[in-house]
Design a protein around this motif. Structure first.
Motif, mmCIF file in Angstrom:
data_model
loop_
_atom_site.group_PDB
_atom_site.id
_atom_site.type_symbol
_atom_site.label_atom_id
_atom_site.label_comp_id
_atom_site.label_asym_id
_atom_site.label_seq_id
_atom_site.Cartn_x
_atom_site.Cartn_y
_atom_site.Cartn_z
ATOM 1 N N GLN A 18 0.980 10.565 5.190
ATOM 2 C CA GLN A 18 -0.167 11.530 5.057
ATOM 3 C C GLN A 18 -1.492 11.663 5.770
ATOM 4 O OE1 GLN A 18 -1.285 13.011 0.701
ATOM 5 N NE2 GLN A 18 -1.727 14.680 1.816
ATOM 6 N N HIS A 19 -2.406 10.392 5.445
ATOM 7 C CA HIS A 19 -3.202 10.273 6.644
ATOM 8 C C HIS A 19 -3.003 10.540 7.560
ATOM 9 C CE1 HIS A 19 -6.617 7.662 8.265
ATOM 10 N NE2 HIS A 19 -7.323 8.152 7.286
ATOM 11 N N TYR A 20 -1.906 9.424 8.054
ATOM 12 C CA TYR A 20 -1.427 9.548 9.636
ATOM 13 C C TYR A 20 -0.966 10.515 10.630
ATOM 14 C CZ TYR A 20 1.134 8.584 13.669
ATOM 15 O OH TYR A 20 1.187 9.033 15.381
ATOM 16 N N GLN A 32 0.627 -1.673 -0.113
ATOM 17 C CA GLN A 32 -0.617 -0.273 0.022
ATOM 18 C C GLN A 32 0.276 0.993 0.468
ATOM 19 O OE1 GLN A 32 -1.359 0.742 3.813
ATOM 20 N NE2 GLN A 32 -1.226 -1.478 4.207
ATOM 21 N N SER A 33 0.669 2.458 -0.895
ATOM 22 C CA SER A 33 1.209 3.708 -0.876
ATOM 23 C C SER A 33 1.439 3.722 0.663
ATOM 24 C CB SER A 33 0.171 4.612 -1.748
ATOM 25 O OG SER A 33 1.226 5.989 -1.510
ATOM 26 N N TYR A 34 3.008 4.208 0.210
ATOM 27 C CA TYR A 34 3.671 4.757 2.047
ATOM 28 C C TYR A 34 3.418 5.956 2.591
ATOM 29 C CZ TYR A 34 6.955 5.377 5.462
ATOM 30 O OH TYR A 34 8.035 6.138 6.249
ATOM 31 N N PRO A 35 3.800 7.028 1.058
ATOM 32 C CA PRO A 35 3.021 8.682 1.003
ATOM 33 C C PRO A 35 2.117 8.571 1.529
ATOM 34 C CG PRO A 35 4.794 7.395 -0.490
ATOM 35 C CD PRO A 35 4.574 6.568 -0.215
ATOM 36 N N GLN A 36 1.353 7.988 0.890
ATOM 37 C CA GLN A 36 -0.899 8.047 1.579
ATOM 38 C C GLN A 36 -0.469 7.911 2.479
ATOM 39 O OE1 GLN A 36 -3.119 6.897 -2.180
ATOM 40 N NE2 GLN A 36 -2.041 7.838 -3.094
ATOM 41 N N SER A 37 0.453 6.261 2.683
ATOM 42 C CA SER A 37 -0.438 6.059 4.282
ATOM 43 C C SER A 37 0.420 6.890 5.502
ATOM 44 C CB SER A 37 0.388 5.228 4.659
ATOM 45 O OG SER A 37 -0.247 4.213 3.408
ATOM 46 N N HIS A 43 1.969 2.657 8.653
ATOM 47 C CA HIS A 43 2.212 1.892 8.311
ATOM 48 C C HIS A 43 2.540 0.510 7.887
ATOM 49 C CE1 HIS A 43 4.129 0.171 4.165
ATOM 50 N NE2 HIS A 43 3.146 0.819 3.336
#
Length: 374
Positions: free
Chosen positions: A233-235, A226-231, A257
């Motif tokens: 950013q969401h966190y 799963q997308s690390y940058p998106q994870s 993540h």
């Protein structure tokens, strides 16, 4: 970290010690024999690959062993190391200092002290990895480091990428580290914790990805694809509540993540083995309730290897003692965690992965991964 004793007088000394406070003997950690030794200077004209004063370990008041050593160059020049090197080695730096590829600008005020603190923490990580059988001087299994300072419009992000661990040297300043800990809502933030966490990313590559453990990892930690940058950013945009993360993770950041979940669990496991080794070295025994049997702290590096259940049974009382001692001194809890069943399963997984045979294990003895902030 276990205790050590001066070869010359028997006084208690420590892993970081450079002189015995009782007899004044020069001390050095000797990676080749995993011990702190009292050292005697030699008068010798014998040529060595790297020129410099030679030393021998004092094994008794009457004599010394035959192995000759040189002190790490970072000790002589900067007082930034206490490791010794076999005299016939072709290096001026010890195996720990050679892992640091980039230093901060030491001409800047305060940077030498910051670097000294980082190297001290890194040597502790080196020791634990060596004790766990992960030979930190083996080139293909060795993380490397760069210690960098922020420059205008170019902030340094602590993290790991392709075997290189980057640490922002600002983390060596207590006030800055506390500011970041508060800003990021972290109960615990230390230099050694950073290094342990980032080494977890390195060893995820080695032990999980390259060790054929991706399926078992994904079953417990989730799918790292799963997308690390998106994870992340969401966190940071939606910080989880305690109830949202505590049931399955060792920390809030671990929920960001699967890579971070592993790295946080890895770091926590290294906390466990280091503290338990220290408690065992002091021959700690504890009784939790009146009439109940006492619990003896066992060395996690001594064969037969302790089970994970035994380690947890020792971990709970020793951390309660640690926190109680801190409170007696008016300090915050040194161990501000409460491990859930889900978090313990992940620590068990790390425990089992560490002890599983891998290419670096030279004998069946007690053996001992992407980018992150914190």
């Amino acid at each position: 970290m276990r205790l050590f004793h001066c070869d010359q007088c028997g006084q208690l000394v420590f892993f970081e010690s450079v002189h015995c406070v009782n007899c004044g003997a020069a001390l050095a950690y000797l990676p080749d024999c995993d011990d702190v030794g009292a050292m005697a200077a030699l008068d010798s004209d014998t040529p060595t690959p790297v020129p410099g004063p030679l030393w021998q370990r004092i094994t008794s008041r009457a004599g010394s062993s035959g192995q000759r050593y040189r002190m790490c160059a970072n000790r002589d020049q900067y007082q930034a190391c206490n490791f010794a090197i076999p005299a016939d080695a072709p290096h001026s730096l010890c195996s720990s200092c050679r892992q640091t590829l980039v230093l901060p600008d030491l001409s800047v005020s305060g940077n030498t002290l910051r670097w000294q603190k980082l190297e001290s923490a890194k040597r502790r990580l080196y020791y634990t990895l060596a004790r766990l059988g992960l030979h930190p001087d083996e080139p293909s299994w060795t993380p490397h480091y760069q210690f960098l300072a922020d420059v205008p419009d170019q902030p340094v992000v602590t993290g790991h990428a392709n075997g290189l661990i980057t640490i922002n040297i600002a983390e060596a300043d207590d006030d800055e580290r506390v500011r970041r800990r508060v800003a990021l809502h972290e109960p615990y933030r230390t230099l050694l914790g950073h290094l342990r966490h980032e080494s977890g990313h390195f060893f995820w590559d080695k032990l999980v990805r390259d060790g054929g453990e991706l399926d078992s990892f994904r079953q417990l930690f989730g799918d790292e694809r799963q997308s690390y940058p998106q994870s992340l950013q969401h966190y940071y945009a939606n910080p989880p509540s305690y109830m949202q993360w505590s049931g399955q993770h060792v920390s809030a950041y671990a929920s960001a993540h699967p890579w971070e979940d592993w790295a946080e669990s890895w770091a926590h496991y290294l906390h466990m083995v280091d503290v338990l080794e220290t408690a065992a070295s002091y021959q700690t025994r504890m009784t939790m309730a009146e009439g109940s049997p006492s619990v003896s702290m066992g060395d996690p590096f001594v064969q037969p290897a302790p089970s994970f259940e035994d380690m947890v049974a020792q971990w709970v009382p020793v951390t309660l003692l640690l926190n109680s001692l801190n409170r007696s001194l008016g300090q915050q809890d040194a161990y501000p965690f409460a491990l859930s069943a889900g978090a313990l399963e992940k620590l068990r997984y790390v425990h089992e992965i560490v002890r599983r045979p891998h290419p670096l294990h030279s004998a069946p003895v007690h053996a001992l991964a992407q980018s992150s902030e914190g």
